[in-house]
Design a protein around this motif. Structure first.
Motif, PDB file in Angstrom:
ATOM      1  N   VAL A 123     -50.861  61.968 126.725  1.00 36.25           N
ATOM      2  CA  VAL A 123     -49.648  61.602 127.996  1.00 36.25           C
ATOM      3  C   VAL A 123     -49.208  60.173 127.737  1.00 36.25           C
ATOM      4  CG1 VAL A 123     -49.479  61.366 130.207  1.00 36.25           C
ATOM      5  CG2 VAL A 123     -50.301  63.431 129.526  1.00 36.25           C
ATOM      6  N   LEU A 124     -50.137  59.329 127.351  1.00 38.42           N
ATOM      7  CA  LEU A 124     -49.873  57.869 127.453  1.00 38.42           C
ATOM      8  C   LEU A 124     -49.017  57.708 125.945  1.00 38.42           C
ATOM      9  CD1 LEU A 124     -52.866  56.057 129.021  1.00 38.42           C
ATOM     10  CD2 LEU A 124     -50.467  56.586 130.019  1.00 38.42           C
ATOM     11  N   ARG A 125     -49.434  58.263 125.039  1.00 34.41           N
ATOM     12  CA  ARG A 125     -48.798  58.123 123.908  1.00 34.41           C
ATOM     13  C   ARG A 125     -47.109  58.438 123.779  1.00 34.41           C
ATOM     14  NH1 ARG A 125     -51.260  60.104 118.163  1.00 34.41           N
ATOM     15  NH2 ARG A 125     -49.467  58.979 117.570  1.00 34.41           N
ATOM     16  N   ARG A 126     -46.803  59.451 124.821  1.00 33.70           N
ATOM     17  CA  ARG A 126     -45.514  59.912 125.076  1.00 33.70           C
ATOM     18  C   ARG A 126     -44.695  58.884 125.629  1.00 33.70           C
ATOM     19  NH1 ARG A 126     -44.597  63.073 128.549  1.00 33.70           N
ATOM     20  NH2 ARG A 126     -42.519  63.604 127.853  1.00 33.70           N
ATOM     21  N   ASP A 145     -39.904  56.670 132.866  1.00 36.81           N
ATOM     22  CA  ASP A 145     -39.471  55.134 132.865  1.00 36.81           C
ATOM     23  C   ASP A 145     -40.207  54.208 133.611  1.00 36.81           C
ATOM     24  OD1 ASP A 145     -37.130  55.918 131.430  1.00 36.81           O
ATOM     25  OD2 ASP A 145     -35.806  56.176 132.777  1.00 36.81           O
ATOM     26  N   SER A 146     -40.726  54.789 134.696  1.00 39.63           N
ATOM     27  CA  SER A 146     -41.531  53.502 135.467  1.00 39.63           C
ATOM     28  C   SER A 146     -42.744  53.488 134.867  1.00 39.63           C
ATOM     29  CB  SER A 146     -41.812  54.012 136.780  1.00 39.63           C
ATOM     30  OG  SER A 146     -42.783  53.399 137.554  1.00 39.63           O
ATOM     31  N   ALA A 147     -43.486  54.696 134.451  1.00 40.51           N
ATOM     32  CA  ALA A 147     -44.886  54.492 133.582  1.00 40.51           C
ATOM     33  C   ALA A 147     -44.652  53.571 132.110  1.00 40.51           C
ATOM     34  CB  ALA A 147     -45.288  55.959 133.311  1.00 40.51           C
ATOM     35  N   SER A 148     -43.501  53.912 131.293  1.00 41.34           N
ATOM     36  CA  SER A 148     -43.363  53.228 130.034  1.00 41.34           C
ATOM     37  C   SER A 148     -43.190  51.740 130.275  1.00 41.34           C
ATOM     38  CB  SER A 148     -42.119  53.991 129.110  1.00 41.34           C
ATOM     39  OG  SER A 148     -41.043  53.859 130.160  1.00 41.34           O
ATOM     40  N   SER A 149     -42.545  51.383 131.460  1.00 36.58           N
ATOM     41  CA  SER A 149     -42.507  49.921 131.675  1.00 36.58           C
ATOM     42  C   SER A 149     -43.655  49.526 132.304  1.00 36.58           C
ATOM     43  CB  SER A 149     -41.346  49.672 132.459  1.00 36.58           C
ATOM     44  OG  SER A 149     -41.376  50.109 133.460  1.00 36.58           O
TER      45      SER A 149
END
Length: 331
Positions: A123-126, A145-149
């Motif tokens: 999941v985090l690699r995505r 977008d919130s998690a990726s930042s």
């Protein structure tokens, strides 16, 4: 076999906890360069998994206690079949089957957590802004977008020690910062992994069974050393999960070992009954209750009544000879 159900489950737990922390009022913007709502979501993913696996942890402790109790019998078999490994293994498997002890039960909680680890890793690699399928596994574009930042001390939780320059550019991260934070977390991950195994071995002792001892050595030294290499490909969020899980394990094991301590011999070896210098077992009252102690206390053997003491001759009196009859009276 598709693992999508694991990815959906991990995503659902993460998003649920993140929404809960947002509702409580945990700051969404970075404080000290950290998005605490996402960090807490990962931490409480560990709590959720460990609560679910608590019954398995109880079985693990029970199995370890059973293995400790069997150590004297294991040692006898090793002496009896010295040099005949095949027969020794058959006899030991029969002993484990008869006593309902499973040598692999000690590793079961770790094995059951592997799918969770792999799911979080995937999941985090995505969490790459270049990914187009942002709604996969139940995520909305806003959550993605919130998690990726999301960052911890300015290092993105989706970044890793071995991130390429392109990956770091898409995450808006500084390569040096990511390597420093990831490197520190990898060392903490190795240290806490070592401590969890060392804690249990110091309390329960090294196994007499060569197979069990090999597993103990693998968990104590092999796994922490392997993390030095594999840790470079783990996203920082996964390392946070691993470290939190280790800390949870340390606390849980300490509580169990303090509340239900293993029996210790006069030589400091656990798993067998303590003895006095004369070779007799001291009488210890059995504790009742508790999830690790369901057996009834052993019946106490009544002590033999002491023989009556015979008074000795008074000082100055001649000793009586029991073989001779009473002295004749002189006329």
């Amino acid at each position: 076999m598709s693992l999508d159900w694991i990815y959906y489950a991990i995503s659902w737990i993460l998003l649920t906890w993140h929404s809960a922390w947002d509702a409580i009022g945990v700051p969404v913007d970075a404080v000290l360069g950290t998005n605490w709502s996402w960090i807490l979501a990962i931490v409480f993913l560990v709590v959720t998994v460990r609560v679910i696996l608590f019954p398995v942890f109880v079985k693990q402790i029970k199995s370890q206690r059973a293995m400790q109790a069997l150590q004297p019998k294991v040692k006898e078999l090793q002496e009896k079949h010295k040099g005949d490994r095949e027969t020794l293994q058959k006899e030991m498997m029969e002993l484990y089957r008869k006593e309902k002890a499973n040598p692999l039960m000690g590793c079961l909680p770790m094995f059951l957590q592997i799918p969770v680890f792999l799911g979080l890793f995937h999941v985090l690699r995505r969490l790459d802004p270049a990914k187009e399928a942002k709604s996969l596994y139940g995520w909305t574009a806003e959550q993605f977008d919130s998690a990726s930042s999301a960052k911890i001390f300015t290092a993105p939780i989706a970044g890793k020690f071995g991130s390429t320059a392109d990956e770091l550019a898409r995450l808006g991260a500084n390569g040096t910062t990511v390597k420093v934070i990831a490197g520190i977390l990898v060392l903490v991950m190795m240290g806490t992994t070592y401590l969890t195994s060392r804690q249990m071995i110091l309390k329960t002792g090294w196994a007499e069974d060569p197979q069990q001892r090999m597993i103990q050595r693998l968990m104590l030294y092999g796994i922490p050393l392997s993390l030095l290499v594999s840790g470079s490909i783990f996203p920082i969020g996964v390392i946070i999960y691993w470290v939190t899980n280790n800390l949870f394990t340390l606390g849980q094991q300490q509580w169990v070992l303090r509340k239900f301590p293993p029996l210790v011999t006069n030589k400091g070896v656990t798993g067998t009954k303590a003895t006095t210098p004369g070779g007799r077992n001291p009488v210890q009252p059995a504790k009742s209750g508790g999830f690790l102690n369901r057996n009834k206390p052993a019946a106490q053997v009544p002590a033999k009544p002491a023989a009556p003491k015979v008074a000795g001759p008074k000082p100055g009196a001649k000793p009586a000879n029991p073989k001779k009859g009473p002295a004749k009276r002189q006329g």
